[in-house]
Design a protein around this motif. Structure first.
Motif, PDB file in Angstrom:
ATOM      1  N   THR A  41      -4.344   2.298   1.630  1.00 59.80           N
ATOM      2  CA  THR A  41      -4.836   1.174   0.819  1.00 59.80           C
ATOM      3  C   THR A  41      -4.412   1.411  -0.635  1.00 59.80           C
ATOM      4  O   THR A  41      -3.959   2.502  -0.994  1.00 59.80           O
ATOM      5  CB  THR A  41      -6.378   1.079   0.838  1.00 59.80           C
ATOM      6  N   ALA A  42      -4.559   0.385  -1.454  1.00 59.14           N
ATOM      7  CA  ALA A  42      -4.377   0.500  -2.909  1.00 59.14           C
ATOM      8  C   ALA A  42      -4.980  -0.758  -3.499  1.00 59.14           C
ATOM      9  O   ALA A  42      -5.147  -1.765  -2.784  1.00 59.14           O
ATOM     10  CB  ALA A  42      -2.893   0.598  -3.267  1.00 59.14           C
ATOM     11  N   SER A  43      -5.292  -0.720  -4.796  1.00 58.48           N
ATOM     12  CA  SER A  43      -5.893  -1.913  -5.410  1.00 58.48           C
ATOM     13  C   SER A  43      -4.876  -3.064  -5.397  1.00 58.48           C
ATOM     14  O   SER A  43      -3.664  -2.827  -5.377  1.00 58.48           O
ATOM     15  CB  SER A  43      -6.289  -1.603  -6.854  1.00 58.48           C
ATOM     16  N   ASP A  73      -6.403   6.187  -0.127  1.00 56.49           N
ATOM     17  CA  ASP A  73      -6.218   5.214  -1.199  1.00 56.49           C
ATOM     18  C   ASP A  73      -5.097   5.737  -2.102  1.00 56.49           C
ATOM     19  O   ASP A  73      -5.222   6.795  -2.720  1.00 56.49           O
ATOM     20  CB  ASP A  73      -7.529   5.060  -1.980  1.00 56.49           C
ATOM     21  N   THR A  74      -3.990   4.982  -2.158  1.00 58.05           N
ATOM     22  CA  THR A  74      -2.799   5.478  -2.870  1.00 58.05           C
ATOM     23  C   THR A  74      -2.720   4.993  -4.323  1.00 58.05           C
ATOM     24  O   THR A  74      -1.737   5.285  -5.007  1.00 58.05           O
ATOM     25  CB  THR A  74      -1.507   5.025  -2.139  1.00 58.05           C
ATOM     26  N   THR A  75      -3.770   4.261  -4.786  1.00 54.19           N
ATOM     27  CA  THR A  75      -3.698   3.654  -6.125  1.00 54.19           C
ATOM     28  C   THR A  75      -3.281   4.642  -7.207  1.00 54.19           C
ATOM     29  O   THR A  75      -2.401   4.357  -8.008  1.00 54.19           O
ATOM     30  CB  THR A  75      -5.058   3.015  -6.509  1.00 54.19           C
ATOM     31  N   THR A  76      -3.891   5.812  -7.193  1.00 53.60           N
ATOM     32  CA  THR A  76      -3.610   6.752  -8.285  1.00 53.60           C
ATOM     33  C   THR A  76      -2.854   7.995  -7.808  1.00 53.60           C
ATOM     34  O   THR A  76      -2.711   8.962  -8.554  1.00 53.60           O
ATOM     35  CB  THR A  76      -4.930   7.207  -8.956  1.00 53.60           C
ATOM     36  N   ARG A 111       3.715  -2.935  -7.668  1.00 54.91           N
ATOM     37  CA  ARG A 111       4.768  -2.294  -6.871  1.00 54.91           C
ATOM     38  C   ARG A 111       5.740  -3.314  -6.293  1.00 54.91           C
ATOM     39  O   ARG A 111       6.944  -3.118  -6.315  1.00 54.91           O
ATOM     40  CB  ARG A 111       4.139  -1.502  -5.708  1.00 54.91           C
ATOM     41  N   SER A 123       0.835  -1.211   0.000  1.00 50.60           N
ATOM     42  CA  SER A 123       0.000   0.000   0.000  1.00 50.60           C
ATOM     43  C   SER A 123       0.866   1.256   0.000  1.00 50.60           C
ATOM     44  O   SER A 123       0.353   2.367  -0.065  1.00 50.60           O
ATOM     45  CB  SER A 123      -0.946  -0.002   1.208  1.00 50.60           C
ATOM     46  N   LYS A 181      -4.098  -4.988  -7.804  1.00 51.48           N
ATOM     47  CA  LYS A 181      -3.295  -4.934  -9.034  1.00 51.48           C
ATOM     48  C   LYS A 181      -2.104  -3.994  -8.842  1.00 51.48           C
ATOM     49  O   LYS A 181      -0.964  -4.331  -9.154  1.00 51.48           O
ATOM     50  CB  LYS A 181      -4.212  -4.441 -10.158  1.00 51.48           C
ATOM     51  N   GLU A 182      -2.360  -2.833  -8.297  1.00 51.78           N
ATOM     52  CA  GLU A 182      -1.305  -1.838  -8.092  1.00 51.78           C
ATOM     53  C   GLU A 182      -0.301  -2.314  -7.028  1.00 51.78           C
ATOM     54  O   GLU A 182       0.906  -2.138  -7.166  1.00 51.78           O
ATOM     55  CB  GLU A 182      -1.943  -0.499  -7.694  1.00 51.78           C
ATOM     56  N   ARG A 183      -0.808  -2.941  -5.991  1.00 51.08           N
ATOM     57  CA  ARG A 183       0.087  -3.417  -4.926  1.00 51.08           C
ATOM     58  C   ARG A 183       1.008  -4.513  -5.453  1.00 51.08           C
ATOM     59  O   ARG A 183       2.200  -4.549  -5.141  1.00 51.08           O
ATOM     60  CB  ARG A 183      -0.745  -3.917  -3.735  1.00 51.08           C
TER      61      ARG A 183
END
Ligand code: DC
Length: 230
Positions: A146-148, A201-204, A155, A18, A150-152
């Motif tokens: 948090t993050a999705s 939410d850090t996804t974007t 990374r 995340s 897919k993104e996690r």
């Protein structure tokens, strides 16, 4: 213990990938605070158990292992019995075993006590899974990142690749899901958002955006909290 004890503590919790470690380290630097990675502590215990043959049914049990472990910290480096193991604890082998180790009551009690002692000295950014809920529920600022999936996974794969370790992204997604499941469903100190934590939410978002947001919140909270307890 008085109200000032945890005056300057930032608790950052969230699942694997995340962005906790990167963000927590940068926030600590910007705020001139110390930094504590509690996941690294669970990893060191896991690494020690692997090395001592615990998972092959070796002679050592968890209780004796904990007696044999001395942990030290220097900035973002972690030392096991005097040896810097910061790199060795971040291998896929440790990844697959750490959730099991983190479920053990004796391990949690041992590390939570140590983490609380560090928090009591103040001026520290602490990141993990149960910092805002169990380790320092008094922290004036609690963040839940948090993050999705897919993104996690992306990374984590990139992080391992930079160290020359290749892992398939789909396999990583499966592993992250499994680790989330174990970390969130265990009965002891599960990964849950504390009611008073601020979720980001850090996804974007870029790392800088997340860091700036937390630094702004921290400055505000520390000022308010100082007034409350002062
Ligand atoms: O943040 P990390 O991936 O390095 O953490 C490794 C593991 O340690 C993670 O699967 C859950 C566990 N952990 C925990 O149970 N409690 C903490 N405060 C920090 C980590």
């Amino acid at each position: 213990m008085n109200g000032n004890t945890f005056l300057k503590v930032i608790a950052i919790d969230g699942p694997a990938g995340s962005g906790k470690s990167t963000v927590a380290k940068m926030v600590a630097e910007k705020m001139n605070m110390r930094y504590l990675d509690t996941g690294a502590m669970y990893r060191v215990v896991t690494f020690y158990l692997i090395k001592t043959g615990f998972f092959e049914g070796g002679a050592i049990d968890i209780h004796s292992a904990l007696i044999g472990i001395k942990l030290d910290f220097e900035n973002d480096r972690i030392f096991l019995n005097g040896k810097d193991v910061s790199e060795e604890i971040r291998t896929p082998m440790v990844d697959t075993k750490v959730s099991y180790v983190a479920k053990q009551e004796e391990v949690r009690a041992f590390l939570t006590r140590m983490q609380r002692e560090i928090a009591e000295r103040g001026n520290v950014v602490i990141e993990g899974r149960d910092i805002g809920t169990v380790v320092v529920p008094e922290a004036p600022l609690k963040i839940f990142l948090t993050a999705s999936i897919k993104e996690r996974a992306r990374r984590r794969v990139a992080q391992l690749r930079s160290k020359g370790i290749e892992v398939d992204i789909e396999k990583m997604k499966r592993e992250i899901r499994k680790r989330d499941e174990i970390d969130s469903s265990r009965s002891l100190a599960p990964l849950v958002k504390s009611k008073d934590a601020i979720e980001i939410d850090t996804t974007t978002l870029s790392i800088e955006e997340v860091v700036d947001k937390i630094v702004r919140l921290a400055k505000k909270r520390f000022k308010e909290h100082g007034r409350d307890v002062g």
